[in-house]
Design an enzyme around this catalytic site. Structure first.
Site, PDB file in Angstrom:
ATOM      1  CG  HIS A 134      -9.476  -6.397   8.292  1.00 30.40           C
ATOM      2  ND1 HIS A 134      -8.633  -7.066   9.124  1.00 30.40           N
ATOM      3  CD2 HIS A 134      -9.053  -6.683   7.035  1.00 30.40           C
ATOM      4  CE1 HIS A 134      -7.743  -7.746   8.413  1.00 30.40           C
ATOM      5  NE2 HIS A 134      -7.961  -7.522   7.151  1.00 30.40           N
ATOM      6  CD  GLU A 147      -1.599  -2.423   1.641  1.00 24.73           C
ATOM      7  OE1 GLU A 147      -0.422  -2.561   2.043  1.00 24.73           O
ATOM      8  OE2 GLU A 147      -2.418  -3.358   1.623  1.00 24.73           O
TER       9      GLU A 147
HETATM   10  C1  LIG Z   1      -1.832  -4.685   4.857  1.00 21.60           C
HETATM   11  C2  LIG Z   1      -2.843  -5.574   4.208  1.00 21.60           C
HETATM   12  N1  LIG Z   1      -3.139  -5.418   2.910  1.00 21.60           N
HETATM   13  C3  LIG Z   1      -4.055  -6.203   2.307  1.00 21.60           C
HETATM   14  C4  LIG Z   1      -4.716  -7.180   3.021  1.00 21.60           C
HETATM   15  C5  LIG Z   1      -5.786  -8.052   2.354  1.00 21.60           C
HETATM   16  N2  LIG Z   1      -5.342  -9.450   2.306  1.00 21.60           N
HETATM   17  C6  LIG Z   1      -5.762 -10.389   3.175  1.00 21.60           C
HETATM   18  S1  LIG Z   1      -5.070 -11.883   2.906  1.00 21.60           S
HETATM   19  C7  LIG Z   1      -4.214 -11.313   1.574  1.00 21.60           C
HETATM   20  C8  LIG Z   1      -3.334 -12.220   0.783  1.00 21.60           C
HETATM   21  C9  LIG Z   1      -2.204 -12.669   1.594  1.00 21.60           C
HETATM   22  O1  LIG Z   1      -1.437 -13.571   0.872  1.00 21.60           O
HETATM   23  P1  LIG Z   1      -0.402 -14.475   1.641  1.00 21.60           P
HETATM   24  O2  LIG Z   1       0.419 -13.622   2.563  1.00 21.60           O
HETATM   25  O3  LIG Z   1       0.332 -15.277   0.643  1.00 21.60           O
HETATM   26  O4  LIG Z   1      -1.276 -15.379   2.615  1.00 21.60           O
HETATM   27  P2  LIG Z   1      -2.286 -16.551   2.226  1.00 21.60           P
HETATM   28  O5  LIG Z   1      -3.630 -15.952   2.389  1.00 21.60           O
HETATM   29  O6  LIG Z   1      -1.959 -16.993   0.835  1.00 21.60           O
HETATM   30  O7  LIG Z   1      -2.006 -17.603   3.242  1.00 21.60           O
HETATM   31  C10 LIG Z   1      -4.477  -9.967   1.366  1.00 21.60           C
HETATM   32  C11 LIG Z   1      -3.898  -9.160   0.290  1.00 21.60           C
HETATM   33  C12 LIG Z   1      -4.381  -7.301   4.386  1.00 21.60           C
HETATM   34  N3  LIG Z   1      -4.986  -8.187   5.174  1.00 21.60           N
HETATM   35  N4  LIG Z   1      -3.442  -6.507   4.948  1.00 21.60           N
END
Ligand SMILES: Cc1ncc(C[n+]2csc(CCOP(=O)(O)OP(=O)(O)O)c2C)c(N)n1
Ligand SMILES: Cc1ncc(C[n+]2csc(CCOP(=O)(O)OP(=O)(O)O)c2C)c(N)n1
Ligand SMILES: [Mg+2]
Ligand SMILES: [Mg+2]
Lengths: 342, 322, 342, 322
Positions: B128, B59
């Site tokens: 959130h 972000e």
């Molecule tokens: C700072 C932030 N930006 C965006 C999000 C939205 N978000 C939730 S899970 C996710 C994907 C995360 O991917 P990864 O770290 O690979 O974890 P996975 O869900 O694949 O286990 C995103 C972008 C968030 N929770 N926090």
């Protein structure tokens, strides 16, 4: 070494290096006299990076710099009078006195932001490159920043975006910490950065990255030339780290000039106080450039003396101009918060 | 006049923006978060593959990128999804975008739009559910837009993108399915409050989803003969104090309903301005119905308890008219 | 392969893997029945990472996880009833209903924070390691996070601190994106991360980093064992990337179970819907673990069936427990904002 | 009673904290920014080389590190130098540290202290002059401390470190050379306002450096027979409304002097609370003397113009007593 350029260009570069140097020395003097307040940072010791690097850019390229921006502005052709007026908070400053030293940012020269937030310009410059690529404008964006910026998370985020989207941006990292404070003796390992060499970080993001001697104008010229060409031909971002040795006058937070720069120091440093003499002998890029100009037969000392005097005259005129400029009207405090919407 | 759902009006605005101005680029998110309406956005993405970008989870990086792109001539609209994630980009938004016009002495503009959803969303919990508009109002240099109706979301989104300034555009997922009239050719300028319900007894000021709660309560109280005027500022920066004060002069009684946390929240500022400007017109204290000063709990009854509920709004109005 | 461990430990690991799997499948079912609200993320497909990894930690080690934390909590010995109660927002949840799915965080098991901010736990876990090192407590800190975290600037900042200060922290990056959505076909290169392999990023910070197959319990066991030993003996931070293939049930934002896990699927996937069959055959770590247990002679199918039934019974009891738990009193909304100062 | 300069009292607190509690670790900065008093801190650094750490330029990383260390049993005190740099750490401070106790249901504490200097500092310009306390007051879960005297800085710093909660400790470089009495064994709890000057005609509420301006103006107006009571809340969270209201009940007239930007600033919240609690006691509107809603200009006369100057305070008091 000096770049392989016609004499007029070499002398123009020498002139700009002297302009930067004398501007900063004059500024330090004015501060010690109490003639302005506020914090500021000088570009002394990095002249052979900024001057040749910026000379290779096109007029419409987009520049971003930091708190250590005076040298970049002057290298780009900025007016020392308007720069100083800004540092004094006067009406004729580039930002009408609202920005000050850290943020002087002549838009007419392509500067979009000089940020005092360490690392802050890397996302911004990457964004300017995004605009340039989107609009196929042919421009490139250039971020000029210090080695410390790589410690901020904004920087790897910017690297990632630039690499993924192949953006036309040049990251020019001026590492002025060679053998400097905070670094382990005999090594380049900083006490605050585990990545070493610094080029390993952009390289991890698949950004081609090289190190060059930032006090060697020819080396800077060559590295920049190659990178800029690669960027302009669509090759995506590039990273260059230039190494210089921190000017000993900036060991404290408030700089001190122990040895005002003069042409003959290039050949004889014996008059310089002992504690700082080694820097002027081994690491001063301006003295080195002048020495190399003479050694290579491109100029003689007399020419350099004339050049130097004319720069000093220009600085004197700039100081007069800046102090003659009034402070802005108080009503100016409340303008420019928002641009008018149409 | 044709009726549209909020999500339709918003999508229409995005489509028209893309069509009308090739400087508009969309970066990040779906503009409808995880709601089913995100599929509508997918069509925009498909129509303009080169002008819609899916960035990494960075972000700070991509808000800075959008700001820099705006400085260099684009009109980027960034979707941060949840307002909480704006915190990640705080230095780029509050210390770069907000300041550049001023500190450059008027030389450089950053006409970027930061879009996000705010507030209590049903199980968003502490991390959130942010409503960053109050913090942002304390940062000069940012325009702040809070639509509450289909007409407003379309008109204000277009005005936000047309604006020469960095603008924070704050939606609420609870609004997506609201229906309302949306004129075909319309213009909703920034800085013009809207009296969403006329009334004589008490002025209720509210934004975004909270405005709808206020309207609901107003209808119920009307049956008891309590005549509530409901004013929607629509934008906090610029703020239309004239419209607010016109209502206060009429009623002399004020309740501010708002979903930011109470302390230094939006309601505090609106209350302070009214007191400064129209103390003599007030018949009693200004009452705030804001989110309690606690992190947002996950558990449903607790989450409902801390927000500006209809129960709390009703109580505040009753106290107000004494 | 299965780790070289006594049978009882292997069966205990198998039990935990099944517990995680059935917990998540039950949870998805409850959500589809509309019996709770809110977003949640399941650990299906990563069981052979979390279970062996967490089994190697000491009771007083400090854990940090993310939105995808259910598997970590159960692997650490968490009670599925109290976990589910938290996800339902009930009084008997680990966090008394205030945290929910993303933030369930049993302190008694060593969990200090499960953050919903992608990348947010890396500075925190690095700080817990700083405390452990400062107090010479012998503890290590473990950060369990997804591949996406590396896109956040907080992460390189944490790497730098951990590396410079040689902190006892294990970064366990569960890359569940192998061949998954958003990735180029046939490659591991993500569309949102220029660093590839991901281990290049910690490596740039001089943090030893390895990749292992996260569906191979023995490989995970071995890599963790070695890293944990190195960390405990003062070697500073380590990074492990475990690779798994995203469970097809999570292709949308709201997961769907197309094939409930059963023991005999380990040998015969013909009953599974065709569109998801390949995953259960090639990439399901739980089915693989059971298959390998039998193949290596450590268990027979009947034992596994018994185990599986007992896990399902436990889940049923957990569901009853959780739904029997009341919501917190409304007054709870206003407690725990501040701890009392003495 | 012995007299100390503010910088001496603060340094004494740091020294005593290090001596008395081996869980206290200092991370970052000099606690006196670039002022010459930073040399005093250098001695502390030398005395406790293992408990004073100089981190990289990674505010997000090291504020998170300090928070995690606090969760795991230390009492870290972080120096961010300028309040503007807290923006870099916003997600760790506002979305991790502030929330952990609540979202863990009371299981996990984060007794970390974030120290910084705030405000107009003479040439700091737009990016180095933030006063983040108003934004932070909108984030539940953080204690906010704003000392204004040698006695307060020592007592409050010790209370902040003793606190079980994340605490933001906000200094002003303009205070460093202030002199005042500092009792040897002393305790200044969080949440107790201090009447810094008793008076009968108007209540002036101010914090930090602005409090001194308020006191200066009070002395001048006293010569005209205008008797100003000056109240220093000392901490915003917890906030001692009782002491404030006791003064308001006496005077009926209120001016709030504060260096945060005006909109959603500290003065807005204090005004809103007073109106809610004591509307009937007010003889006129509450006046705010805050920093104008513009980014901070570099140029000296402009910077002085936008702050809560003595001229503006004086004018507000005169209007108030009308
Ligand atoms: C700072 C932030 N930006 C965006 C999000 C939205 N978000 C939730 S899970 C996710 C994907 C995360 O991917 P990864 O770290 O690979 O974890 P996975 O869900 O694949 O286990 C995103 C972008 C968030 N929770 N926090
Ligand atoms: C976000 C942020 N943190 C801290 C500072 C304070 N600061 C100003 S200059 C500086 C050092 C920067 O080092 P480097 O990037 O190498 O630049 P140099 O001054 O050496 O040219 C620091 C830490 C800042 N300006 N911004
Ligand atoms: Mg440097
Ligand atoms: Mg992932």
């Amino acid at each position: 070494m000096i770049p392989a350029l016609p004499k007029t260009q070499l002398l123009a570069q020498c002139r700009k290096m002297l302009l930067v140097r004398h501007f900063e020395e004059a500024l330090i003097g004015l501060h010690h006299e109490g003639r302005f307040r506020g914090h500021y940072h000088v570009y002394i010791g990095q002249e052979a990076t900024g001057v040749p690097a910026i000379s290779l850019l096109q007029p419409d390229d987009l520049l971003f710099s930091t708190h250590r921006n005076h040298g970049h502005i002057l290298a780009r052709g900025g007016d020392p009078g308007r720069l100083l007026a800004e540092i004094l908070g006067r009406r004729d400053g580039y930002n009408r006195g609202k920005g000050g030293s850290f943020h002087t940012s002549p838009r007419e020269l392509g500067f979009l932001q000089c940020s005092g937030v360490v690392g802050g310009i890397l996302p911004l410059g990457t964004g300017a490159a995004y605009a340039a690529k989107s609009r196929a404008s042919g421009q490139i964006a250039v971020c000029l920043f210090g080695d410390g910026a790589l410690e901020e998370g904004a920087v790897p985020e910017a690297f990632n975006l630039a690499s993924l989207w192949k953006l036309p941006v040049l990251y020019l990292c001026e590492n002025n910490g060679k053998y400097g404070a905070g670094n382990a003796v005999g090594a380049m390992q900083s006490s605050t950065m585990a990545v070493y060499p610094l080029t390993d970080l952009p390289a991890a993001y698949k950004i081609p990255a090289v190190q060059v001697d930032g006090t060697d104008a020819a080396a800077v010229h060559e590295a920049l030339n190659e990178s800029i060409e690669a960027i302009r031909s669509g090759g995506g971002p590039r990273f260059i780290e230039t190494l210089s040795v921190r000017w000993p006058g900036s060991e404290t937070n408030w700089p001190v000039v122990k040895a005002p720069t003069a042409v003959d120091l290039a050949w004889d440093v014996s008059g310089i106080p002992e504690d700082v003499r080694a820097w002027y002998r081994d690491s001063d890029p301006v003295l080195r450039f002048m020495r190399e100009l003479v050694e290579s037969g491109q100029a003689d000392k007399a020419e350099l003396e004339t050049l130097n005097r004319s720069v000093l005259d220009q600085i004197n005129a700039a100081v007069d101009f800046a102090f003659d400029s009034p402070y802005p009207e108080l009503s100016e405090a409340e303008t420019d918060v928002f641009a008018e919407n149409r | 006049m044709r009726q549209l759902a909020y999500h339709e009006a918003k999508l229409e605005a995005l489509r028209e923006l893309m069509e009308e101005d090739d400087r508009v680029y969309l970066i990040g998110g779906t503009f409808f978060s995880l709601s089913p309406h995100r599929l509508g956005f997918a069509a925009v993405e498909k129509a303009y593959p080169d002008r819609v970008a899916a960035p990494p989870i960075s972000e700070l990086g991509f808000c800075g990128l959008a700001t820099g792109a705006a400085m260099a001539g684009l009109r980027p609209v960034v979707d941060l999804t949840t307002g909480s994630f704006l915190f990640e980009a705080w230095p780029q938004v509050c210390n770069e975008a907000a300041n550049v016009l001023y500190m450059s002495g008027g030389q450089v503009r950053a006409p970027v739009v930061f879009h996000m959803l705010h507030g209590l969303r049903g199980g968003g919990a502490a991390q959130h559910s942010a409503s960053p508009q109050a913090m942002l109002w304390n940062c000069p240099g940012l325009e702040i837009v809070l639509p509450s109706s289909p007409r407003d979301v379309k008109g204000l989104l277009k005005s936000a993108v047309a604006s020469e300034n960095p603008t924070v555009f704050i939606d609420h997922s609870g609004l997506f399915d609201t229906e309302g009239p949306v004129p075909e050719a319309d213009h909703v300028p920034l800085g013009q409050a809207d009296v969403k319900r006329a009334g004589a007894d008490v002025t209720l000021i509210g934004t975004s989803l909270a405005l709808h709660r206020a309207l609901g309560v107003a209808e119920v109280l009307a049956r008891e003969g309590i005549d509530v005027e409901v004013v929607d500022p629509r934008t906090l920066v610029p703020f239309d104090l004239d419209t607010v004060m016109a209502s206060v002069e009429k009623t002399g009684r004020v309740v501010v309903v708002d979903e930011t946390h109470q302390s230094c929240g939006v309601a505090a500022e609106i209350a302070a301005r009214i007191v400064e400007t129209g103390f003599d017109k007030l018949k009693g204290p200004i009452r705030r119905v804001a989110t309690l000063d606690v992190p947002v709990p996950y558990s449903q009854p607790l989450e409902e308890h801390i927000g500006p509920s209809e129960g709390r709004i009703t109580a505040a109005i009753r106290e107000s008219i004494g």
